[in-house]
Design an enzyme around this catalytic site. Structure first.
Site, short mmCIF file in Angstrom:
data_model
loop_
_atom_site.label_atom_id
_atom_site.label_comp_id
_atom_site.label_asym_id
_atom_site.label_seq_id
_atom_site.Cartn_x
_atom_site.Cartn_y
_atom_site.Cartn_z
N GLU A 55 40.06 35.69 46.68
CA GLU A 55 40.71 37.00 46.74
C GLU A 55 42.19 36.89 46.35
O GLU A 55 42.71 37.70 45.57
CB GLU A 55 40.59 37.57 48.16
CG GLU A 55 41.33 38.88 48.35
CD GLU A 55 41.45 39.28 49.81
OE1 GLU A 55 42.12 40.28 50.10
OE2 GLU A 55 40.88 38.56 50.68
N ASP A 59 43.55 38.68 42.97
CA ASP A 59 44.60 39.69 43.08
C ASP A 59 45.70 39.44 42.06
O ASP A 59 46.21 40.38 41.41
CB ASP A 59 45.17 39.68 44.50
CG ASP A 59 46.34 40.62 44.66
OD1 ASP A 59 46.14 41.84 44.56
OD2 ASP A 59 47.47 40.13 44.87
N GLU A 130 38.29 41.67 44.08
CA GLU A 130 39.31 40.72 43.63
C GLU A 130 38.73 39.31 43.55
O GLU A 130 39.06 38.55 42.62
CB GLU A 130 40.51 40.77 44.57
CG GLU A 130 41.27 42.09 44.48
CD GLU A 130 42.35 42.22 45.54
OE1 GLU A 130 43.30 42.99 45.32
OE2 GLU A 130 42.24 41.56 46.61
#
Length: 257
Positions: A55, A59, A130
């Site tokens: 994640e 991102d 993400e």
């Protein structure tokens, strides 16, 4: 647990991953990366085995791709304006919405407590999107990740720009025309009516040789915005929101007499 039970569970998981790959329109060379991206911390004994690290990575990739897209497509916007648009496009709500659209919620690996709740938290959905970006990057490199991201965020960017700048359809049409056709739209004055103090104008947007449904407005600026809105709608194969004449050839009610 018997060997057969373990084997059956593995087969079910493998089939689930295959379905997920079909939904996201990306085939992994290393399916275990997809499985890792779908694994929430509640479904593993150690947090490092969850998708939290992916994640974090995804991102950053998402932010970079969106920033580059905004920088290239909106040269007339300031740093502050671009930052506002980016914050909407990469927000948790937007990522969660894209995650839902891909159907990731049904493929997530969750702990028993969370899996029992029919509603997956928005933060978990956003993290999955993400993490998926990171998985695609690790599997296929930046070209694959960028293609995946842009396929899902281009519409979000256009919506964010429209919302942020009060429906600036001329700007939206310019970006669409440059991206899809490599040209800049022209606006053609077709007619004007009324006395000097209360004129209305009929203008059509044109991209290359294609001229779109004209629109009337009480100023040239209003007419061009409406003409751009018509063009965007027709490019999306939707009805023009400002048809300039009715079936009898009368000027729209939006235009002055």
């Amino acid at each position: 647990m018997s060997t057969n039970t373990v084997s059956d569970a593995s087969d079910v998981r493998r089939g689930d991953l295959e379905v997920c790959q079909q939904q996201i329109c990306y085939a992994f060379r290393e399916p275990q990366l997809l499985e890792a991206a779908l694994t929430h911390a509640s479904g593993v004994q150690h947090r490092l085995s969850s998708n939290e690290r992916m994640e974090f990575f995804g991102d950053a990739i998402l932010g970079m791709v969106v920033c580059e897209r905004l920088f290239q497509q909106y040269p007339e916007y300031s740093e502050g304006e671009l930052t506002k648009i980016k914050s909407v496009v990469v927000s948790r709500d937007t990522c969660a919405r894209m995650s839902e659209a891909l159907g990731l919620d049904v493929h997530l690996i969750l702990g028993k407590g969370m899996a029992a709740d029919p509603t997956v938290p928005r933060s978990v959905l956003a993290a999955a999107f993400e993490s998926l970006i990171a998985a695609i990057y690790l599997d296929g490199g930046m070209p694959a990740a960028e293609q995946f991201i842009l396929r899902h965020v281009d519409g979000e960017i256009e919506a964010a720009v429209s919302c942020e700048f009060g429906g600036n359809f001329k700007s939206l049409l310019q970006q669409l025309a440059q991206r899809e056709f490599g040209v800049t739209p022209n606006y053609i004055m077709l007619d004007e009516k009324g006395p000097d103090h209360s004129k209305c104008f009929k203008i059509s947007a044109q991209i290359g040789s294609r001229r779109f449904t004209a629109a009337w407005g009480k100023s040239k600026k209003e007419s061009e915005q409406r003409a751009a809105h018509n063009a965007i709608s027709e490019l999306r194969e939707e009805s023009a929101p400002y048809p300039c004449e009715d079936s009898a050839g009368n000027v729209s009610d939006d235009a002055a007499d």
